[in-house]
Enzyme design. Structure first.
Site, PDB file in Angstrom:
ATOM      1  N   GLY A 101       3.049  -4.648   8.649  1.00  0.00           N
ATOM      2  CA  GLY A 101       3.079  -2.877   9.027  1.00  0.00           C
ATOM      3  C   GLY A 101       2.140  -2.064   8.329  1.00  0.00           C
ATOM      4  O   GLY A 101       1.931  -1.445   7.951  1.00  0.00           O
ATOM      5  N   HIS A 117      -1.343   0.914  -3.876  1.00  0.00           N
ATOM      6  CA  HIS A 117      -2.082   2.752  -4.059  1.00  0.00           C
ATOM      7  C   HIS A 117      -1.461   3.629  -4.887  1.00  0.00           C
ATOM      8  O   HIS A 117      -1.370   4.693  -4.781  1.00  0.00           O
ATOM      9  CB  HIS A 117      -2.059   2.969  -2.897  1.00  0.00           C
ATOM     10  CG  HIS A 117      -2.929   2.305  -1.807  1.00  0.00           C
ATOM     11  ND1 HIS A 117      -3.107   2.303  -0.378  1.00  0.00           N
ATOM     12  CD2 HIS A 117      -4.854   1.962  -1.851  1.00  0.00           C
ATOM     13  CE1 HIS A 117      -3.931   1.666  -0.071  1.00  0.00           C
ATOM     14  NE2 HIS A 117      -4.566   1.098  -0.933  1.00  0.00           N
ATOM     15  N   ALA A 137       9.403  -4.643  11.998  1.00  0.00           N
ATOM     16  CA  ALA A 137       9.749  -5.485  10.631  1.00  0.00           C
ATOM     17  C   ALA A 137      11.541  -5.475  10.707  1.00  0.00           C
ATOM     18  O   ALA A 137      11.624  -6.563  10.132  1.00  0.00           O
ATOM     19  CB  ALA A 137       8.778  -4.369   9.393  1.00  0.00           C
ATOM     20  N   GLN A 150       0.977  -1.370   0.001  1.00  0.00           N
ATOM     21  CA  GLN A 150      -0.226   0.020  -0.163  1.00  0.00           C
ATOM     22  C   GLN A 150       0.891   1.345  -0.038  1.00  0.00           C
ATOM     23  O   GLN A 150       0.073   2.465  -0.386  1.00  0.00           O
ATOM     24  CB  GLN A 150      -0.431   0.109   1.979  1.00  0.00           C
ATOM     25  CG  GLN A 150      -2.008  -1.140   1.647  1.00  0.00           C
ATOM     26  CD  GLN A 150      -2.145  -0.965   3.214  1.00  0.00           C
ATOM     27  OE1 GLN A 150      -3.314  -0.132   3.367  1.00  0.00           O
ATOM     28  NE2 GLN A 150      -2.119  -2.188   3.671  1.00  0.00           N
ATOM     29  N   ASN A 151       2.189   1.090  -0.366  1.00  0.00           N
ATOM     30  CA  ASN A 151       3.269   2.460  -0.007  1.00  0.00           C
ATOM     31  C   ASN A 151       3.362   2.906  -0.826  1.00  0.00           C
ATOM     32  O   ASN A 151       3.451   1.970  -2.138  1.00  0.00           O
ATOM     33  CB  ASN A 151       4.581   2.063   0.765  1.00  0.00           C
ATOM     34  CG  ASN A 151       4.065   1.000   2.227  1.00  0.00           C
ATOM     35  OD1 ASN A 151       2.562   1.677   2.676  1.00  0.00           O
ATOM     36  ND2 ASN A 151       4.765   0.600   2.392  1.00  0.00           N
ATOM     37  N   VAL A 152       3.613   4.162  -1.243  1.00  0.00           N
ATOM     38  CA  VAL A 152       3.376   5.256  -2.331  1.00  0.00           C
ATOM     39  C   VAL A 152       5.520   5.178  -2.453  1.00  0.00           C
ATOM     40  O   VAL A 152       5.671   6.663  -2.990  1.00  0.00           O
ATOM     41  CB  VAL A 152       3.322   6.483  -2.215  1.00  0.00           C
ATOM     42  CG1 VAL A 152       0.919   5.328  -2.208  1.00  0.00           C
ATOM     43  CG2 VAL A 152       2.813   7.123  -0.987  1.00  0.00           C
ATOM     44  N   ASP A 153       6.748   5.193  -1.496  1.00  0.00           N
ATOM     45  CA  ASP A 153       7.236   5.410  -0.888  1.00  0.00           C
ATOM     46  C   ASP A 153       8.647   5.185  -1.986  1.00  0.00           C
ATOM     47  O   ASP A 153      10.003   5.766  -2.330  1.00  0.00           O
ATOM     48  CB  ASP A 153       7.366   5.764   0.164  1.00  0.00           C
ATOM     49  CG  ASP A 153       8.066   4.169   0.417  1.00  0.00           C
ATOM     50  OD1 ASP A 153       7.994   3.215   0.154  1.00  0.00           O
ATOM     51  OD2 ASP A 153       7.959   3.487   2.233  1.00  0.00           O
ATOM     52  N   CYS A 173      -0.826  18.340 -23.241  1.00  0.00           N
ATOM     53  CA  CYS A 173      -1.782  19.167 -22.899  1.00  0.00           C
ATOM     54  C   CYS A 173      -2.363  20.167 -21.883  1.00  0.00           C
ATOM     55  O   CYS A 173      -3.402  20.262 -22.311  1.00  0.00           O
ATOM     56  CB  CYS A 173      -3.159  18.244 -23.097  1.00  0.00           C
ATOM     57  SG  CYS A 173      -3.409  17.893 -21.563  1.00  0.00           S
ATOM     58  N   CYS A 229      -1.958  13.127 -15.946  1.00  0.00           N
ATOM     59  CA  CYS A 229      -2.790  14.325 -16.686  1.00  0.00           C
ATOM     60  C   CYS A 229      -3.829  14.721 -15.759  1.00  0.00           C
ATOM     61  O   CYS A 229      -5.095  13.321 -16.242  1.00  0.00           O
ATOM     62  CB  CYS A 229      -2.420  14.699 -17.971  1.00  0.00           C
ATOM     63  SG  CYS A 229      -3.671  16.185 -18.091  1.00  0.00           S
TER      64      CYS A 229
HETATM   65  P1  OAD Z   1      -1.398   2.976   9.171  1.00  0.00           P
HETATM   66  O1  OAD Z   1      -0.345   4.007   9.989  1.00  0.00           O
HETATM   67  O2  OAD Z   1      -2.681   2.973   8.988  1.00  0.00           O
HETATM   68  O3  OAD Z   1      -0.665   1.334   9.595  1.00  0.00           O
HETATM   69  C1  OAD Z   1       0.391   1.228  10.195  1.00  0.00           C
HETATM   70  C2  OAD Z   1       0.733  -0.211  11.272  1.00  0.00           C
HETATM   71  O4  OAD Z   1       2.183   0.131  10.847  1.00  0.00           O
HETATM   72  C3  OAD Z   1       0.731   0.098  12.570  1.00  0.00           C
HETATM   73  O5  OAD Z   1      -0.135  -1.553  12.886  1.00  0.00           O
HETATM   74  C4  OAD Z   1       1.535  -0.080  13.027  1.00  0.00           C
HETATM   75  O6  OAD Z   1       1.443  -0.659  14.776  1.00  0.00           O
HETATM   76  C5  OAD Z   1       2.536  -0.250  12.481  1.00  0.00           C
HETATM   77  N1  OAD Z   1       3.999  -0.504  12.439  1.00  0.00           N
HETATM   78  C6  OAD Z   1       4.562   1.095  13.157  1.00  0.00           C
HETATM   79  N2  OAD Z   1       5.896   0.732  12.796  1.00  0.00           N
HETATM   80  C7  OAD Z   1       6.147  -0.394  12.278  1.00  0.00           C
HETATM   81  C8  OAD Z   1       7.061  -0.493  12.379  1.00  0.00           C
HETATM   82  N3  OAD Z   1       8.945  -0.832  12.402  1.00  0.00           N
HETATM   83  N4  OAD Z   1       7.371  -2.424  11.964  1.00  0.00           N
HETATM   84  C9  OAD Z   1       6.765  -2.646  11.381  1.00  0.00           C
HETATM   85  N5  OAD Z   1       5.115  -2.227  11.163  1.00  0.00           N
HETATM   86  C10 OAD Z   1       5.382  -0.703  12.338  1.00  0.00           C
HETATM   87  O7  OAD Z   1      -0.772   2.023   7.280  1.00  0.00           O
HETATM   88  P2  OAD Z   1      -1.526   1.496   6.550  1.00  0.00           P
HETATM   89  O8  OAD Z   1      -1.860   0.563   7.138  1.00  0.00           O
HETATM   90  O9  OAD Z   1       0.048   1.452   5.524  1.00  0.00           O
HETATM   91  O10 OAD Z   1      -3.762   5.542   2.197  1.00  0.00           O
HETATM   92  O11 OAD Z   1      -1.921   2.878   5.926  1.00  0.00           O
HETATM   93  C11 OAD Z   1      -3.063   1.982   5.013  1.00  0.00           C
HETATM   94  C12 OAD Z   1      -3.261   3.084   3.992  1.00  0.00           C
HETATM   95  O12 OAD Z   1      -4.332   4.146   4.391  1.00  0.00           O
HETATM   96  C13 OAD Z   1      -1.924   3.524   3.565  1.00  0.00           C
HETATM   97  O13 OAD Z   1      -1.615   3.277   2.119  1.00  0.00           O
HETATM   98  C14 OAD Z   1      -2.837   5.651   3.196  1.00  0.00           C
HETATM   99  C15 OAD Z   1      -4.040   5.898   4.261  1.00  0.00           C
HETATM  100  O14 OAD Z   1      -4.163   6.514   3.931  1.00  0.00           O
HETATM  101  C16 OAD Z   1      -3.890   5.555   0.806  1.00  0.00           C
HETATM  102  O15 OAD Z   1      -2.590   7.318   0.738  1.00  0.00           O
HETATM  103  C17 OAD Z   1      -5.102   5.254  -0.285  1.00  0.00           C
END
Ligand code: OAD
Length: 252
Positions: free
Chosen positions: A201, A129, A244, A99-102, A164, A137
């Site tokens: 994560g 994502h 992680a 889900q990461n964009v980085d 465009c 565009c």
């Molecule tokens: P969240 O911020 O919701 O969840 C991050 C998770 O990473 C949590 O469960 C933390 O406990 C865990 N975490 C923190 N430090 C960590 C580490 N060192 N190792 C492993 N895990 C760790 O982020 P996402 O679940 O990725 O969407 O969020 C999902 C989506 O919500 C994103 O892609 C973004 C956001 O809105 C869009 O932008 C469309």
């Protein structure tokens, strides 16, 4: 048996889906979204991550994405990204969906491929994502890689389409938008094939990404690696509680 051993046995299955979220990049210095210090604790998603916000104030939205690009540019893949990248190159049958964009998975994969003298897999990872290093565009839908600083001084200085002159937007998925068809289809096919899902994560708060792990858990095994509570904890066969970057090199 130690939990990490149990997890290793489950990951020995023939097909594995790995689903990652912001947590895998936390130890690289990229903030997560939820929880203490999370981006959605400091910023309002409605102001920055919706099509409506972009239509209302594209300069503000680009300023935020420019800031995130700068932040990511100063970060490096951590031992978690690197362990996964090496594992994928040495073990067939694994699909990584993020889900990461980085682009930290991509950078780790290039480094691992170079070290092993093989070509990096262009399909690694499946990006659900989008990417902050790509643009689309808003007029003609032309897509391109677009990296580096963004001049968000005014609407006139924002990046524009060479075909465009339409305004470019970051090629990421915003709230209320559909996921890219091809990425979602590939991820769902991988979930159907998988014997085991390794979730790393992600809080599991966002669909349809979270549904991929839930789908595998209905017919296979689920291993969750996260230092905090997640939406998957009740259905996980094994929960590895920790970071992680510390645990993945041991696990894989
Ligand atoms: P969240 O911020 O919701 O969840 C991050 C998770 O990473 C949590 O469960 C933390 O406990 C865990 N975490 C923190 N430090 C960590 C580490 N060192 N190792 C492993 N895990 C760790 O982020 P996402 O679940 O990725 O969407 O969020 C999902 C989506 O919500 C994103 O892609 C973004 C956001 O809105 C869009 O932008 C469309």
């Amino acid at each position: 048996m130690e939990r990490i051993e149990e997890a290793r046995m489950l990951l020995a299955g023939s097909a594995v889906l790995v689903l990652t979220g912001a947590g895998i990049s936390a130890e690289s210095g990229v903030p997560t979204f939820r929880g203490a210090g999370g981006l959605w604790k400091q910023f309002r998603a409605e102001d920055l991550a919706t099509a409506e916000a972009f239509a209302r104030d594209p300069r503000l939205v680009w300023e935020w994405y420019g800031w995130r690009r700068g932040l990511v540019a100063s970060c490096r893949p951590n031992p978690g990204h690197r362990a996964l990248a090496r594992w994928m190159l040495s073990r067939p049958g694994v699909t990584l969906v993020t889900q990461n964009v980085d682009a930290l998975h991509e950078r780790a994969a290039r480094e691992a491929a170079t070290a092993l003298g093989v070509a990096p897999d262009p399909a690694y990872p499946i990006r659900l994502h989008g990417s902050i290093h790509h643009v689309r565009c808003t007029t003609c839908d032309f897509r391109a890689e677009h990296d580096g600083p963004v001049d968000a001084t005014s609407v006139d200085t924002l990046p524009r389409c060479p075909h465009c002159e339409g305004l470019y937007r970051p090629d990421v998925v915003w709230f209320g938008e559909s996921l890219p068809d091809a990425a979602l289809a590939a991820a769902m096919a991988a979930a159907e094939r998988a014997d085991t899902c390794l979730v790393i994560g992600t809080a599991g708060a966002v669909q349809p990404a979270a549904g991929l792990a839930q789908a595998v858990a209905r017919h296979g095994a689920l291993v969750v690696l996260d230092p905090g509570a997640t939406a998957f904890d009740d259905i996980a066969d094994v929960k590895l509680t920790g970071a992680a970057g510390a645990l993945l090199p041991k696990l894989l």
